[in-house]
Design a protein around this motif. Structure first.
Motif, mmCIF file in Angstrom:
data_model
loop_
_atom_site.group_PDB
_atom_site.id
_atom_site.type_symbol
_atom_site.label_atom_id
_atom_site.label_comp_id
_atom_site.label_asym_id
_atom_site.label_seq_id
_atom_site.Cartn_x
_atom_site.Cartn_y
_atom_site.Cartn_z
ATOM 1 N N ASP A 148 79.512 -12.200 4.237
ATOM 2 C CA ASP A 148 78.658 -13.465 4.342
ATOM 3 C C ASP A 148 79.622 -14.686 4.760
ATOM 4 O O ASP A 148 79.625 -15.633 4.295
ATOM 5 C CB ASP A 148 78.261 -13.835 2.698
ATOM 6 C CG ASP A 148 79.288 -13.523 1.799
ATOM 7 O OD1 ASP A 148 80.379 -13.489 2.191
ATOM 8 O OD2 ASP A 148 78.895 -13.808 0.494
ATOM 9 N N MET A 206 79.413 -14.480 11.840
ATOM 10 C CA MET A 206 78.014 -14.201 12.334
ATOM 11 C C MET A 206 78.045 -14.809 13.385
ATOM 12 O O MET A 206 77.346 -14.561 14.565
ATOM 13 C CB MET A 206 77.082 -14.813 11.124
ATOM 14 C CG MET A 206 76.686 -13.900 10.045
ATOM 15 S SD MET A 206 76.320 -12.148 10.646
ATOM 16 C CE MET A 206 74.864 -12.443 11.715
ATOM 17 N N TYR A 265 79.740 -12.688 16.246
ATOM 18 C CA TYR A 265 79.032 -11.638 16.294
ATOM 19 C C TYR A 265 77.959 -11.966 17.503
ATOM 20 O O TYR A 265 77.655 -11.105 18.299
ATOM 21 C CB TYR A 265 78.561 -11.095 15.188
ATOM 22 C CG TYR A 265 77.487 -9.967 15.081
ATOM 23 C CD1 TYR A 265 77.901 -8.627 15.537
ATOM 24 C CD2 TYR A 265 76.069 -9.933 14.823
ATOM 25 C CE1 TYR A 265 77.048 -7.666 15.683
ATOM 26 C CE2 TYR A 265 75.255 -8.851 15.032
ATOM 27 C CZ TYR A 265 75.827 -7.742 15.299
ATOM 28 O OH TYR A 265 74.973 -6.633 15.414
#
Lengths: 628, 628
Positions: B598, B603, B606
């Protein structure tokens, strides 16, 4: 304690509450005819209550059955005198038994067992603190008294850890077991939900060749919660260790013997918890005192080299075994701790016993005597110890004695023989009909018959006495201890000349052992500060009687202590105190073993001891040469 | 090593003895059309021998099959040029693979295993020296190098001790096992008759989610005696750890998974000893590197809290387990040592790998990358370490790839795609007909197709190329790697756009992981002294190709090391060296774990990495944007 004053002799005795008047008379050294052992069936033990209150059974003539009557306070009791013989017997009471319980002289062990329980409250995991369950536990332990402890972890603990930690909101009790003889950190062996620090028990066991005894010990307090004992079922495969080792050599003999004793242990452990009405879940450890051969059998170790020259055991000091690994029905955390052995015939029972009575703590020179299926002796103090096995045989445990039996309910445990009529005053364990004669009863009988002159110094019955109790029986001459109508078996219980021969050999071997060990260090009986006698006798073993037959030396009575089952006492000490357990190993290492089996001095002393009390009367100044 | 000079390009390459000319060309970076992987069936790989000697297969026209021809010394080999395209391809050989084997940079561990064997000659017992068998042994140990050692004794040792000591005239070899993490004396775990110090072996195991690999290690020398590997049979119950944990929750699922992996281990251990033609009796210990979930399953520990927030394992550091207690068919003395885990998704395989390559010894800043069924990375040096799991998925182990497979015989392990014809040059493991494509082949294919322009930076096939190898198949667009007639399966082996999507997601997760860890300590790729790549690829993983697809950062090539199966390497280190085993525990404790699941930065990185090689071209200066 109520005081009982016996008339006409005027002898007074303080008796424990609940004790009946027959036992009170025996304690006072007075004779009251009594055949049935206290079962209330022979009606011979009539006494009259002259003052005070009592509860019990009355006879039709207003008298009381002494064996069934308990004083309610101080009382005066008259023993009816039927003859001048009785009057003379009553006029000279025997010296009262002068045992000091060994426990009285022994410092208690502080309660600090090999397995310790600690209660912990852990913080619940969070996303910021999601360490492993095991680490969470270790971290908490490291913050408490066990700071910086490196910890070993028993693998089985892991299987229930996650569930257990969460079962009572992260409140748990951990069991840590310490190590003996090696400097190693404690081992985490168990985790339980909630606070179970009070539910912490051990079973202490004495595995004798004949008898297995066990106690349930509360490890939170040190208190004994229950006691049981039973035959060692290996008896079916051989009375003594030699014949059992022979049996073990053949086929699966060893496995059979191992299984048998483990089955017995399983039964006794179950019984202990039932008796105490506690869950077996409390069990944290088992401690054992056993001789070398019994130890080998319990573990399933082949004792073949124990019976062959030069008599080497597999080991004397044993690692802690997992109970399950030897077939015990216990939880995986339960370890079995065995008292270390010294030599083939001086085993863990002796080492446990010595530590149990605290010999290694005292400056006083002590002779420790354990009379079990064999006889072992230890001489020494806190600085040195010598030990030996005497090959005394099992006579004092009832072995090789026609009506010998263990010290359980119905065993004749104490006998007084009327000095003139040769009538017996018989007490049985539990006051039940007699089934046989246990160790203390055997000593009592032989001493009584010798003192009354019914048996001569060679151990033969006088053939010329006017008593129907001495007769020629199936095995030669014998004395009828209890007539068939008062026994539990419906048969006469007798004591034979063959029994006496066996007893004299057994006590002779013991006495020769004392002399040989003392000589080896240049000492005599006079140098002894203490004599501690251990063994599975009845609870009323009479010191004077034991000296009378020459089983114990004739030295001042205040030097004698009675330890009862010292091996069990030692196992209990080791259960309660890791210090005591560690002491067992230190003591086993400090003992110097003397092999008496081919010692010429021992053989010479043995031959001289085959006499009542001894061929050298000067060794027994206070004992007469038989009937007055 | 024979030198092969390829004409017309003039490129020279030294090749390992026994290597065939097709592999030599691949090493040289030269393209030779070859479909069958070296099985000798497609007859496309014709070369001409212009100088020197070779052994191999001739074609009817006098050429040689490159895949079946081995140079007997230095040779000159001409690759026939069929077209101008070929000529151009040959004119610019690719950079050769620049891996340095991680072992080269790593200090070897001295051979000093957790279990040590010592040969002793004991004096035979005499009547004057009839101590116990165990004491006789301890006494001798205490006189040798192990003076004054307190010793723990494994109970099973006692059962055969008497017999063993006497079997070869009191000459014995003892095995002592040390402890990890606790200051405790060694433990006597085994006694063998005679001198068996040379018969001392360990099995080192890597239990991956997909594959179980094992080596037989000689503990006298440190040499690897045999190697085997096979699927993890738990695969039948779920491809990934999540689905297996789900399976474990139901009924006896956990027991099934535990049994399956233990059965596999039993088989592999048997195979290892058969392969080495040695008795399994030599086995002294087993070391394991496995991720957290595989470790839980191997031990039979319930991993339910591993899959639920906040993701707590039962333990990260495990005690040594007795092999028998978890179902291994090994002698009672054999313990299983598990590499410690750090967190739910950074397990013992990573810790073993890090210690195996010696990261904790170096000042150099190292990025350790393990590409297994998941991807894990460690950044640090001897002073600090950060680690993370990237959820990369199993694409690089062949998972989620239509014709993906493990790196075993018949796997396509290396591919070159002709820059203009898009024809492949295929090498398979063992030179057998292709069965599928393993990790290195997958990377190779994607890099080749991207470099040749057949695949664009988004991972899509160009639809307009004049090659029959790119076509629309059942799952969309695909590339035919090996035609049916040259495969072992009789079916075309293809590489699909879905496969490419999976691969891009996998490499994207890895790359985002590197960036996130580096950023967390304020560093960039430029700061890296070393990159160590670990994983079960084929043996010809091509560094340039891995950089080309963006799986590895574009930094100087001499900083890259290839460790192969680092978990297995680490397990071997721990088997050979107790110091290495201890280092595993120290390293596991020093690692700081970053949870990427998280993490918003992760993210973002990515998303930027879902491109060939990356959306930020500045990160890959040496890689072009696709076809020239």
């Amino acid at each position: 304690m109520p005081k009982v004053t016996f008339l006409p002799s005027g002898v007074e005795v303080d008796v424990p509450p609940g004790e009946n008047l027959l036992r009170a008379a025996m304690l006072a050294g007075l004779h009251v005819n009594a055949s049935c052992g206290g079962a209330g069936v022979c009606n011979k033990c009539k006494v009259l209550l002259e003052a005070g209150e009592a509860r019990g059974e009355r006879l039709p003539d207003g008298g009381w059955k002494a064996c069934a009557t308990v004083p309610a306070g101080d009382v005066q009791v008259r023993i009816p005198v039927e003859s001048e013989m009785d009057r003379r017997a009553l006029a000279r009471p025997r010296r009262a038994a002068a045992w000091i319980q060994a426990g009285e002289g022994r410092a208690e062990w502080p309660v600090a067992p090999l397995v310790q329980k600690t209660f912990l409250t852990l913080p619940a995991p969070t996303p910021q603190d999601n360490v492993s369950d095991l680490y969470r536990l270790r971290r908490e332990l490291a913050q408490g008294e066990l700071a910086d402890v490196a910890l070993e972890v028993d693998p089985p603990v892991l299987y229930t850890l996650a569930e257990t930690l969460r079962a009572d909101d992260w409140r748990v009790t951990v069991s840590l077991r310490g190590h003996l003889g090696v400097p190693a950190p404690p081992r985490l062996i168990r985790v339980e939900a909630g606070d179970t620090t009070g539910a912490h028990a051990a079973v202490a066991v004495d595995i004798g060749t004949t008898t297995v005894s066990a106690e349930l010990v509360d490890l939170a307090t040190g208190a004994v919660l229950a006691e049981v004992s039973d035959y060692n079922p290996q008896v079916s495969y051989g009375e003594d260790v030699i014949s059992r080792m022979e049996f073990a050599r053949k086929g699966d003999g060893l496995a059979v013997l191992q299984r048998k004793v483990v089955e017995r242990l399983n039964g006794l452990v179950r019984e202990l918890f039932q008796q105490a009405e506690l869950s077996p879940d409390r069990l944290s450890l088992i401690t054992v005192g056993a001789n070398s051969v019994m130890t080998h059998f319990l573990l399933g170790l082949d004792p073949r080299h124990l019976r062959m020259k030069p008599y080497t055991p597999v080991a004397n000091h044993f690692p802690a075994f997992r109970g399950r690994d030897i077939g015990l029905h216990v939880a995986p955390h339960v370890r079995v701790y065995l008292a270390p052995c010294v030599a083939s015939y001086v085993g863990g029972d002796i080492v446990a016993g010595v530590v149990g009575v605290g010999l290694q703590r005292e400056e006083a020179l002590t002779l420790f005597i354990d009379i079990g299926t064999n006889g072992e002796i230890v001489l020494g103090n806190r600085d040195w110890m010598a030990c030996a096995a005497c090959s005394a045989g099992p006579a004092f445990e009832g072995g090789g004695i026609r009506h010998g039996m263990r010290a359980t309910t119905g065993a004749v445990e104490l006998v007084h023989v009327h000095p003139e009529t040769h009538e017996p005053m018989v007490l049985t364990i539990g006051g039940r009909r007699a089934k046989g004669i246990c160790g203390s009863g055997i000593i009592s009988l032989l001493a009584g018959l010798f003192t009354s002159g019914a048996v001569d110094p060679q151990g033969k019955f006088r053939r010329d006495l006017a008593t129907p109790r001495i007769r020629e029986g199936r095995d030669g001459w014998e004395y009828v201890v209890v007539e068939a109508e008062a026994t539990a078996t419906g048969e006469d219980i007798v004591f034979t000349e063959v029994d006496i021969e066996n007893l004299i050999r057994a006590k002779g071997a013991m006495f020769a052992g004392y002399l040989t060990l003392l000589e080896s260090v240049g000492m005599t009986f006079e140098d002894l500060d203490r004599v501690v006698l251990a063994g599975n006798f009845g609870s009323y073993l009479d010191l004077e009687q034991a000296i009378t037959i020459g089983l114990l030396p004739d030295i001042p009575r205040e030097r004698f202590f009675f330890a009862g089952n010292a091996s069990l006492l030692g196992a209990r000490s080791a259960a309660v105190s890791r210090e005591a357990a560690a002491e067992q190993h230190r003591v086993a290492q400090m003992m110097t073993h003397f092999d008496l089996s081919d010692n010429p001095q021992f053989m010479q002393h043995y031959m001289s001891s085959l006499f009542l009390p001894h061929t050298d009367a000067a060794l027994f100044p206070s004992v007469g040469g038989g009937a007055a």
